[in-house]
Each structure stands twice: as C-alpha cells, then as structure tokens.
Design a protein around this motif. Structure first.
Motif, mmCIF file in Angstrom:
data_model
loop_
_atom_site.group_PDB
_atom_site.id
_atom_site.type_symbol
_atom_site.label_atom_id
_atom_site.label_comp_id
_atom_site.label_asym_id
_atom_site.label_seq_id
_atom_site.Cartn_x
_atom_site.Cartn_y
_atom_site.Cartn_z
ATOM 1 N N ASP A 139 86.235 12.858 -4.772
ATOM 2 C CA ASP A 139 85.751 13.771 -5.812
ATOM 3 C C ASP A 139 85.296 13.025 -7.068
ATOM 4 O O ASP A 139 85.335 11.795 -7.120
ATOM 5 C CB ASP A 139 86.791 14.854 -6.130
ATOM 6 C CG ASP A 139 88.022 14.349 -6.851
ATOM 7 O OD1 ASP A 139 88.031 13.206 -7.362
ATOM 8 O OD2 ASP A 139 89.008 15.124 -6.916
ATOM 9 N N ARG A 140 84.910 13.778 -8.074
ATOM 10 C CA ARG A 140 84.372 13.213 -9.318
ATOM 11 C C ARG A 140 85.357 12.312 -10.057
ATOM 12 O O ARG A 140 84.974 11.465 -10.836
ATOM 13 C CB ARG A 140 83.942 14.344 -10.257
ATOM 14 C CG ARG A 140 82.719 15.088 -9.787
ATOM 15 C CD ARG A 140 82.470 16.338 -10.636
ATOM 16 N NE ARG A 140 81.312 17.055 -10.171
ATOM 17 C CZ ARG A 140 81.311 17.902 -9.143
ATOM 18 N NH1 ARG A 140 82.423 18.138 -8.469
ATOM 19 N NH2 ARG A 140 80.198 18.502 -8.777
ATOM 20 N N ASP A 141 86.647 12.533 -9.806
ATOM 21 C CA ASP A 141 87.695 11.765 -10.476
ATOM 22 C C ASP A 141 88.257 10.650 -9.599
ATOM 23 O O ASP A 141 89.346 10.137 -9.859
ATOM 24 C CB ASP A 141 88.828 12.700 -10.908
ATOM 25 C CG ASP A 141 88.350 13.753 -11.901
ATOM 26 O OD1 ASP A 141 87.579 13.394 -12.812
ATOM 27 O OD2 ASP A 141 88.734 14.922 -11.747
ATOM 28 N N ASN A 142 87.530 10.304 -8.556
ATOM 29 C CA ASN A 142 87.941 9.244 -7.619
ATOM 30 C C ASN A 142 89.233 9.574 -6.876
ATOM 31 O O ASN A 142 90.040 8.697 -6.572
ATOM 32 C CB ASN A 142 88.061 7.881 -8.312
ATOM 33 C CG ASN A 142 86.710 7.308 -8.655
ATOM 34 O OD1 ASN A 142 85.692 7.693 -8.075
ATOM 35 N ND2 ASN A 142 86.667 6.390 -9.591
ATOM 36 N N LYS A 143 89.411 10.845 -6.559
ATOM 37 C CA LYS A 143 90.540 11.261 -5.735
ATOM 38 C C LYS A 143 90.018 11.546 -4.329
ATOM 39 O O LYS A 143 88.975 12.189 -4.154
ATOM 40 C CB LYS A 143 91.188 12.519 -6.300
ATOM 41 C CG LYS A 143 92.434 12.949 -5.510
ATOM 42 C CD LYS A 143 92.973 14.269 -5.994
ATOM 43 C CE LYS A 143 94.001 14.034 -7.053
ATOM 44 N NZ LYS A 143 94.695 15.299 -7.420
ATOM 45 N N VAL A 144 90.727 11.053 -3.327
ATOM 46 C CA VAL A 144 90.346 11.286 -1.932
ATOM 47 C C VAL A 144 90.620 12.750 -1.597
ATOM 48 O O VAL A 144 91.709 13.266 -1.854
ATOM 49 C CB VAL A 144 91.147 10.362 -0.985
ATOM 50 C CG1 VAL A 144 90.833 10.688 0.463
ATOM 51 C CG2 VAL A 144 90.856 8.895 -1.296
ATOM 52 N N ARG A 145 89.615 13.419 -1.037
ATOM 53 C CA ARG A 145 89.742 14.835 -0.673
ATOM 54 C C ARG A 145 89.725 15.070 0.834
ATOM 55 O O ARG A 145 90.214 16.098 1.303
ATOM 56 C CB ARG A 145 88.619 15.647 -1.311
ATOM 57 C CG ARG A 145 88.667 15.681 -2.806
ATOM 58 C CD ARG A 145 90.027 16.162 -3.276
ATOM 59 N NE ARG A 145 89.977 16.509 -4.673
ATOM 60 C CZ ARG A 145 90.361 17.681 -5.136
ATOM 61 N NH1 ARG A 145 90.835 18.589 -4.342
ATOM 62 N NH2 ARG A 145 90.296 17.898 -6.433
ATOM 63 N N TYR A 146 89.147 14.134 1.584
ATOM 64 C CA TYR A 146 89.035 14.306 3.041
ATOM 65 C C TYR A 146 88.915 12.931 3.672
ATOM 66 O O TYR A 146 88.230 12.051 3.127
ATOM 67 C CB TYR A 146 87.788 15.149 3.370
ATOM 68 C CG TYR A 146 87.506 15.285 4.838
ATOM 69 C CD1 TYR A 146 88.175 16.221 5.614
ATOM 70 C CD2 TYR A 146 86.564 14.474 5.462
ATOM 71 C CE1 TYR A 146 87.919 16.343 6.976
ATOM 72 C CE2 TYR A 146 86.289 14.595 6.823
ATOM 73 C CZ TYR A 146 86.973 15.535 7.569
ATOM 74 O OH TYR A 146 86.708 15.652 8.915
ATOM 75 N N VAL A 147 89.588 12.751 4.806
ATOM 76 C CA VAL A 147 89.483 11.498 5.556
ATOM 77 C C VAL A 147 89.448 11.833 7.045
ATOM 78 O O VAL A 147 90.257 12.628 7.532
ATOM 79 C CB VAL A 147 90.692 10.566 5.311
ATOM 80 C CG1 VAL A 147 90.559 9.292 6.140
ATOM 81 C CG2 VAL A 147 90.847 10.234 3.844
#
Length: 169
Positions: A139-147
C-alpha cells in the motif's frame, strides 16, 4: 539466511526459497533493483503509491510473458497503481522485451545484481538463482497487503485475487 522448503516447485521439483516469509500486515522490506537504464530503484521510489510487484522467473517464458502482458493491460485501468514486474533477467533483456512486445504500462526491474528483492521477500530459489512466481501488493505506506507464492512456478498466479485486494486500497 533463512531457507524455506515445501513452498514452491519448478516443473515438479521442490525448490528452496531464500529469505523470510512475508505476510500481509508486515512492513514491506526494502530492496535495490535495477531498471532498464541501469538506475537503481528501491522500495521508497514508489512510496505514496499502491504497488503490485509481479514476480516472475524469466520474461523469456510463456507464462511470464502472459503475466507481464496481463498486468500491462491492467495498469492502463489502474491509474493510481504502479505495477513492477521483477525478475533476475538482465536489464538489457528486459528493455529488448518491452520494446519488442509493446510493454509500456508496467516497469520491468531486474534483481540480477543484488538479489535483494528475492532474498528480502522470500522469493529467491536457491537451486536455480531465479525468482519464484508470485504477486505482492504494497500500500501507499509500504505495508504488505497481499502475498502469493504460486505453488508450481510454471503456472499462473491468481490475478483476480490480487486485483481485488488492490481495488480495496
């Protein structure tokens, strides 16, 4: 370096993945890739934007080509999303491929020099020094949302599931 087994196969052969298991909710690890003009690209080069990391073993294979083409088409619809296709192909080969195939919406980036994406995201296959196939959404904040690590490297990822996750952002 952490080594993980029983995650992916390549033509039925088990591969050893180097690096940690990245999961949704984690902070996206940094990396250094090289673009087609030999400039270094890091995670922060896309900060503030949703990114899809489309991970492929080599653009010179049919499934990798199809995956790259699919995301090139999707990129035209997803205006505020950057799509980065990442492989260990040399930047020169990636440039030739993009020019020959009309790939102009996604960024092709090489992990050949440092293998830092592969090792930091747990996609590097030790036996062949290629990246396993998969998708990571950040996401925009460099958080992983899907792998997604595709179980058999020669098959397609779940495009719709990844795109669904992107649309939520």
């Amino acid at each position: 370096m952490e080594k993980r087994k029983d995650i992916v196969t390549m033509k039925g052969n088990p591969m050893t993945l180097l690096g940690p298991e990245i999961k949704p909710g984690m902070r996206a690890p940094d990396f250094t890739l090289v673009d087609r003009d030999l400039n270094e690209v890091t995670l922060d080069d896309g900060k503030g934007k949703v990114r899809i990391f489309s991970v492929v073993p080599s653009i010179d294979t049919g499934v990798c080509d199809a995956q790259t083409r699919r995301f090139n088409e999707e990129a035209a619809k997803l205006k505020e999303v950057e799509i980065w296709t990442i492989s260990v192909d040399l930047p020169f080969a990636q440039k030739r491929y993009c020019d020959a195939q009309g790939i102009d919406q996604v960024k092709l980036l090489s992990d050949h020099k440092y293998l830092s994406f592969g090792e930091n995201y747990g996609f590097a296959m030790e036996e062949v020094r290629l990246l396993a196939r998969g998708i990571v959404v950040v996401d925009r904040d460099n958080k992983v949302r899907y792998v997604e690590h595709v179980k058999e490297v020669s098959t397609h990822p779940d495009y719709e599931r990844a795109l669904e996750e992107v649309r939520k952002l």
